[in-house]
Design a protein around this motif. Structure first.
Motif, PDB file in Angstrom:
ATOM      1  N   VAL A  12       0.784  -1.266   0.114  1.00 24.51           N
ATOM      2  CA  VAL A  12      -0.089   0.074  -0.012  1.00 24.51           C
ATOM      3  C   VAL A  12       0.974   1.190  -0.046  1.00 24.51           C
ATOM      4  CG1 VAL A  12      -1.905  -1.237   1.176  1.00 24.51           C
ATOM      5  CG2 VAL A  12      -0.251  -0.073   2.550  1.00 24.51           C
ATOM      6  N   GLY A  13       0.112   2.516  -0.574  1.00 21.72           N
ATOM      7  CA  GLY A  13       0.904   3.764  -0.572  1.00 21.72           C
ATOM      8  C   GLY A  13       0.777   4.290  -1.791  1.00 21.72           C
ATOM      9  N   ASN A  14       1.292   5.648  -1.768  1.00 18.36           N
ATOM     10  CA  ASN A  14       1.104   6.450  -3.089  1.00 18.36           C
ATOM     11  C   ASN A  14       2.598   6.586  -3.789  1.00 18.36           C
ATOM     12  OD1 ASN A  14       0.477   8.584  -4.706  1.00 18.36           O
ATOM     13  ND2 ASN A  14      -0.635   9.737  -3.429  1.00 18.36           N
ATOM     14  N   LEU A  15       2.169   5.985  -5.127  1.00 19.65           N
ATOM     15  CA  LEU A  15       3.383   5.983  -5.939  1.00 19.65           C
ATOM     16  C   LEU A  15       3.865   7.348  -6.227  1.00 19.65           C
ATOM     17  CD1 LEU A  15       3.046   3.255  -8.873  1.00 19.65           C
ATOM     18  CD2 LEU A  15       4.797   3.338  -7.022  1.00 19.65           C
ATOM     19  N   GLU A  20       6.733   7.072   0.198  1.00 18.96           N
ATOM     20  CA  GLU A  20       5.659   6.585   0.580  1.00 18.96           C
ATOM     21  C   GLU A  20       4.785   5.459  -0.241  1.00 18.96           C
ATOM     22  OE1 GLU A  20       1.699   7.198   2.770  1.00 18.96           O
ATOM     23  OE2 GLU A  20       1.930   6.744   0.476  1.00 18.96           O
ATOM     24  N   VAL A  24       4.076  -0.199  -2.669  1.00 18.39           N
ATOM     25  CA  VAL A  24       3.744  -0.440  -4.025  1.00 18.39           C
ATOM     26  C   VAL A  24       4.759  -1.064  -4.915  1.00 18.39           C
ATOM     27  CG1 VAL A  24       2.572   0.363  -6.348  1.00 18.39           C
ATOM     28  CG2 VAL A  24       1.474   0.818  -3.820  1.00 18.39           C
ATOM     29  N   GLN A  28       5.151  -4.277  -6.870  1.00 21.00           N
ATOM     30  CA  GLN A  28       5.731  -4.526  -8.506  1.00 21.00           C
ATOM     31  C   GLN A  28       6.610  -5.537  -8.890  1.00 21.00           C
ATOM     32  OE1 GLN A  28       5.629  -0.206  -9.666  1.00 21.00           O
ATOM     33  NE2 GLN A  28       3.578  -0.335 -10.034  1.00 21.00           N
ATOM     34  N   ASP A  43      -1.516  -4.749  -5.497  1.00 17.94           N
ATOM     35  CA  ASP A  43      -1.157  -3.562  -5.411  1.00 17.94           C
ATOM     36  C   ASP A  43      -2.442  -2.908  -4.823  1.00 17.94           C
ATOM     37  OD1 ASP A  43      -0.271  -0.877  -8.010  1.00 17.94           O
ATOM     38  OD2 ASP A  43      -0.764  -0.636  -5.853  1.00 17.94           O
ATOM     39  N   GLY A  44      -2.391  -2.493  -3.506  1.00 17.02           N
ATOM     40  CA  GLY A  44      -3.469  -1.743  -2.767  1.00 17.02           C
ATOM     41  C   GLY A  44      -3.541  -0.461  -3.019  1.00 17.02           C
ATOM     42  N   GLY A  45      -2.358   0.295  -3.526  1.00 17.29           N
ATOM     43  CA  GLY A  45      -2.255   1.711  -3.931  1.00 17.29           C
ATOM     44  C   GLY A  45      -2.939   2.565  -2.508  1.00 17.29           C
ATOM     45  N   THR A  46      -3.582   3.582  -2.806  1.00 18.28           N
ATOM     46  CA  THR A  46      -4.305   4.449  -1.749  1.00 18.28           C
ATOM     47  C   THR A  46      -5.535   3.946  -1.264  1.00 18.28           C
ATOM     48  OG1 THR A  46      -4.728   6.263  -3.192  1.00 18.28           O
ATOM     49  CG2 THR A  46      -2.607   6.256  -2.055  1.00 18.28           C
ATOM     50  N   ASP A  65       4.367  -1.536   4.086  1.00 20.75           N
ATOM     51  CA  ASP A  65       4.040  -0.020   3.896  1.00 20.75           C
ATOM     52  C   ASP A  65       5.024   0.771   4.397  1.00 20.75           C
ATOM     53  OD1 ASP A  65       0.947   1.495   5.327  1.00 20.75           O
ATOM     54  OD2 ASP A  65       2.154   2.094   3.791  1.00 20.75           O
ATOM     55  N   ALA A  66       5.064   1.809   4.155  1.00 28.50           N
ATOM     56  CA  ALA A  66       6.084   3.107   4.796  1.00 28.50           C
ATOM     57  C   ALA A  66       5.475   3.100   6.006  1.00 28.50           C
ATOM     58  CB  ALA A  66       5.810   4.359   3.924  1.00 28.50           C
TER      59      ALA A  66
ATOM     60  N   ARG B  61      -2.851   7.699 -10.141  1.00 23.86           N
ATOM     61  CA  ARG B  61      -2.545   7.273  -8.780  1.00 23.86           C
ATOM     62  C   ARG B  61      -2.630   8.576  -7.868  1.00 23.86           C
ATOM     63  NH1 ARG B  61      -0.669   2.303  -7.300  1.00 23.86           N
ATOM     64  NH2 ARG B  61      -0.415   1.204  -9.096  1.00 23.86           N
ATOM     65  N   GLY B  64      -6.641   7.866  -4.552  1.00 25.84           N
ATOM     66  CA  GLY B  64      -7.131   6.669  -4.445  1.00 25.84           C
ATOM     67  C   GLY B  64      -8.704   6.674  -4.610  1.00 25.84           C
ATOM     68  N   ARG B 155      -9.417  -3.346 -11.585  1.00 23.24           N
ATOM     69  CA  ARG B 155      -8.692  -3.548 -10.223  1.00 23.24           C
ATOM     70  C   ARG B 155      -9.810  -2.362  -9.522  1.00 23.24           C
ATOM     71  NH1 ARG B 155      -2.610  -2.093 -10.591  1.00 23.24           N
ATOM     72  NH2 ARG B 155      -3.235  -0.222 -11.234  1.00 23.24           N
ATOM     73  N   VAL B 157      -9.062  -0.363  -7.092  1.00 24.96           N
ATOM     74  CA  VAL B 157      -8.470   1.054  -6.858  1.00 24.96           C
ATOM     75  C   VAL B 157      -7.454   1.332  -8.001  1.00 24.96           C
ATOM     76  CG1 VAL B 157      -7.353   2.810  -5.493  1.00 24.96           C
ATOM     77  CG2 VAL B 157      -8.407   0.637  -4.434  1.00 24.96           C
ATOM     78  N   HIS B 158      -7.404   2.490  -8.603  1.00 25.84           N
ATOM     79  CA  HIS B 158      -6.624   3.006  -9.758  1.00 25.84           C
ATOM     80  C   HIS B 158      -6.658   1.946 -10.800  1.00 25.84           C
ATOM     81  CE1 HIS B 158      -4.327   4.891  -6.414  1.00 25.84           C
ATOM     82  NE2 HIS B 158      -4.112   3.888  -5.798  1.00 25.84           N
ATOM     83  N   SER B 421      -2.364  11.774  -0.318  1.00 22.46           N
ATOM     84  CA  SER B 421      -1.948  12.266   0.783  1.00 22.46           C
ATOM     85  C   SER B 421      -0.672  11.099   1.199  1.00 22.46           C
ATOM     86  CB  SER B 421      -2.993  11.817   1.917  1.00 22.46           C
ATOM     87  OG  SER B 421      -3.580  10.489   1.690  1.00 22.46           O
ATOM     88  N   HIS B 423      -0.044   8.705   4.098  1.00 24.82           N
ATOM     89  CA  HIS B 423      -0.962   8.028   5.019  1.00 24.82           C
ATOM     90  C   HIS B 423      -0.215   7.028   6.015  1.00 24.82           C
ATOM     91  CE1 HIS B 423      -0.228   4.466   2.722  1.00 24.82           C
ATOM     92  NE2 HIS B 423      -1.025   3.905   3.515  1.00 24.82           N
ATOM     93  N   MET B 424       1.008   7.042   5.887  1.00 20.41           N
ATOM     94  CA  MET B 424       2.001   5.983   6.435  1.00 20.41           C
ATOM     95  C   MET B 424       1.430   5.718   7.811  1.00 20.41           C
ATOM     96  SD  MET B 424       5.515   7.710   6.600  1.00 20.41           S
ATOM     97  CE  MET B 424       5.775   9.419   7.220  1.00 20.41           C
ATOM     98  N   LEU B 425       1.988   4.609   8.106  1.00 20.64           N
ATOM     99  CA  LEU B 425       1.831   4.157   9.718  1.00 20.64           C
ATOM    100  C   LEU B 425       2.453   4.926  10.539  1.00 20.64           C
ATOM    101  CD1 LEU B 425       1.787   0.302   8.991  1.00 20.64           C
ATOM    102  CD2 LEU B 425      -0.070   1.643  10.041  1.00 20.64           C
TER     103      LEU B 425
END
Lengths: 157, 431
Positions: A12-15, A20, A24, A28, A43-46, A65-66, B61, B64, B155, B157-158, B421, B423-425
């Motif tokens: 998960v995360g924003n490419l 972050e 993803v 990949q 790929d769960g993306g955001t 995840d980050a 991207r 989301g 998919r 998402v995206h 965003s 959103h990290m942990l």
């Protein structure tokens, strides 16, 4: 309902946000490997709250995840959610920036049965705008992939 | 009258961060700003030089929740620039996935961001404890919408199957029939949602502004149309720069946008105000039941307009599926470029009008681009609303905490998407 089965590797995360997007970027790379049957790489993306649906039906899940763990950039830690204290500000829940922990907490409150979860957290250096990983994180990619493969009991030959 | 000094950091339950700063002295506003920390300003940098085939995959991207919206606007801009004409089947499938995203995003906004305020809880997490059936219903509806996106877009998402000129994978008739059945079965959940929101007290507040949305004679416009303003102008999307003006403001990394008026509103209420006569029957009935009549100038009614749009999107999806099944799904080659130049894609995404504007060179690579997201277009109007609302709240001698909450609720009503965003942990290990 069918018994949960199989393993999910979920990044998960924003490419578009540099480190972050590490989760993803990892999946990949994994998608290029021939993994055993019963292992799904997603790929769960955001996906945000949509993560709840992605987790459904699996016996085990590995999430990459980050994570801000207070460690040096590039640090990689594999942990179980139960063994940690997630520092989320009180009720700080938003559509896009919902984190994995909030999703898991929601699932628990709704009595959804969850798979066994392992999280591989990667300490980011830079989450600004961009598609490149920092050198500290890039240098750890092979290690992160190895950790994932170890978690699913896969041997690289 | 008491002086007000509000400095609310991190408005909760909106995407990213925002600070609301309000200082008044003797009842007069000395300083009022909605400080935005982030905006997707660097998108232009990512896609410059990219080949037309790759652009939408980057655009998807950005966000989301609005991934389908960005993908669609991006594709339409590329197709406009390169003279690509998608087939009727492609357009029907795109309309279906756009409806699904509207459905998914509005349900999430109304249940997860708006409803907790009215239940007197901080977020959906305590709501899941106190009213689990309500949250379960929201998640059921969201899952259906996501599954439609997964079937059409490849998919959840995206989306991955949406490309310039068509789709790399089209759904089967059985998949569409399955979705149709589930949409029909979701109607009781929709009715329960309308019944619930009917009981939630919407603050009374009127502040007319300039409402801008896509307009089409054919339908309540989301995918296609002219850009129309309540001030009377109506233009083709390609002319947007003549009417929609961005300006830099000191206190925000997000530009402010105006047209005839210095601030404008886009989004569900703007769309409703322009197009309410084109709602499908169940949606029109829901609007009546919820007390929403057109045109409305209460920004708190944005959330109600969103719910009406959810009902409309479900009705519209059923019609689109029937049309696709009637025509029969066919594998089609992708439509190809016939020229290169500049093109604009204007699409209504859940939060409002979205504009992608690209110029391609002779190698079909992007040489220039501009992107205006709906939240940017709304920022100035949120401040405008606060400037009118704060004196009213002060005059009514509302306590500071209530004023702060009301301003947060106003910001949340706009469903702003402030950052793409991070959103990290945030983890600390227990020793």
């Amino acid at each position: 309902m069918a018994e949960p089965t199989g393993i999910l590797i979920l990044g998960v995360g924003n490419l578009l946000r540099k480190d972050e997007g590490v989760g993803v970027q990892v999946v990949q790379r994994l998608q290029k490997l021939r993994l055993p049957r019963g292992v799904q790489v997603v790929d769960g993306g955001t996906a945000g709250v949509g993560l709840l649906d992605l987790l459904e039906g699996y016996e085990r899940v590995v999430i990459i995840d980050a994570a801000d763990m207070g460690l040096e950039p590039g640090s990689v830690v594999k942990f179980r959610p139960e063994a940690t204290m997630f520092k989320t500000p009180d009720f700080r829940l938003s559509l896009h920036s919902i984190d994995v922990n909030s999703v898991l907490e929601l699932a628990r409150l709704l009595s959804k049965s969850l798979p066994e979860i392992a999280i591989i957290g990667v300490q980011p250096k830079d989450t600004g705008w961009g598609t490149d990983l920092s050198i500290e994180v890039l240098a750890e990619m092979h290690h992160i992939v190895d950790l994932v493969l170890e978690e699913i009991g896969y041997c690289r030959t | 009258m008491k002086d007000l000094h509000l400095d609310i950091h991190y408005v909760t339950r909106v995407e990213g961060h925002a600070n609301i700063v309000v200082n008044t002295k003797d009842g007069t506003i000395e300083d009022l700003r909605l400080e935005i920390i982030e905006a997707p300003r660097f998108f232009e940098g990512f896609i410059r030089g990219k080949h037309y085939y790759d652009v939408a995959q980057i655009a998807c991207r950005i966000c989301g929740i609005c991934a389908v919206g960005h993908t669609t606007a991006s594709l339409r801009a590329t197709e406009d620039a390169l003279g690509i004409t998608p087939s009727e089947q492609t357009v029907l499938l795109r309309r279906l996935i756009v409806d699904a995203e509207t459905f998914q995003s509005h349900i999430l906004h109304d249940y997860f961001l708006v409803a907790p305020d009215f239940f007197g809880v901080g977020s959906v997490i305590p709501l899941a404890s106190s009213h689990p059936a309500v949250v379960q219903r929201a998640l059921r509806l969201k899952k259906l919408a996501n599954d439609i996106c997964a079937v059409i877009g490849g998919r959840p998402v995206h989306p991955i199957s949406m490309v310039p000129g068509g789709f790399t994978r089209i759904p089967t008739a059985d998949e569409l029939k399955g979705l149709k059945k589930r949409l029909q079965e979701a109607i009781p959940d929709l009715e329960a949602t309308v019944a619930l929101f009917k009981t939630l007290p919407i603050p009374a507040f009127e502040n007319p502004t300039e409402y801008i949305a896509l307009k089409s004679e054919a339908e309540y416009a989301f995918y296609d149309g002219d850009i129309a303003s309540s001030e009377g102008w109506r233009i083709k999307p390609q002319q947007y720069r003549d009417h929609i003006k961005e300006r830099i403001v000191q206190h925000s990394t997000c530009k402010h946008v105006g047209a005839v008026r210095p601030s404008i509103m886009v989004g569900a209420l703007a769309r409703f105000n322009h197009n309410y006569k084109q709602l499908h029957p169940m949606a029109a009935a829901a609007a009546r039941e919820l007390g929403l009549t057109g045109p409305s100038t209460n920004p708190f009614m944005i959330s109600v307009a969103q719910l009406v749009e959810v009902v409309h999107a479900v009705e519209n999806s059923l019609m689109l599926i029937d049309e696709l099944l009637r025509r029969g799904l066919k594998e089609e080659p992708l439509a190809k470029p016939t020229k290169y130049g500049r093109g604009v894609g204007a699409v209504e995404v859940p939060r409002g009008l979205l504009i992608h504007d690209y110029a391609y060179d002779e190698q079909f690579r992007v040489k220039e681009c501009n992107l205006i997201i709906p939240t940017t277009m709304n920022m100035a109007n949120i401040e405008n609303d606060m400037r009118v609302l704060v004196p009213k709240l002060l005059a009514a001698a509302k306590p500071e905490q209530e004023i702060a909450l009301t301003l947060e609720m106003l910001t949340r009503a706009y469903d702003p998407c402030i950052s793409c965003s991070v959103h990290m942990l945030n983890v600390r290990f227990v020793k």
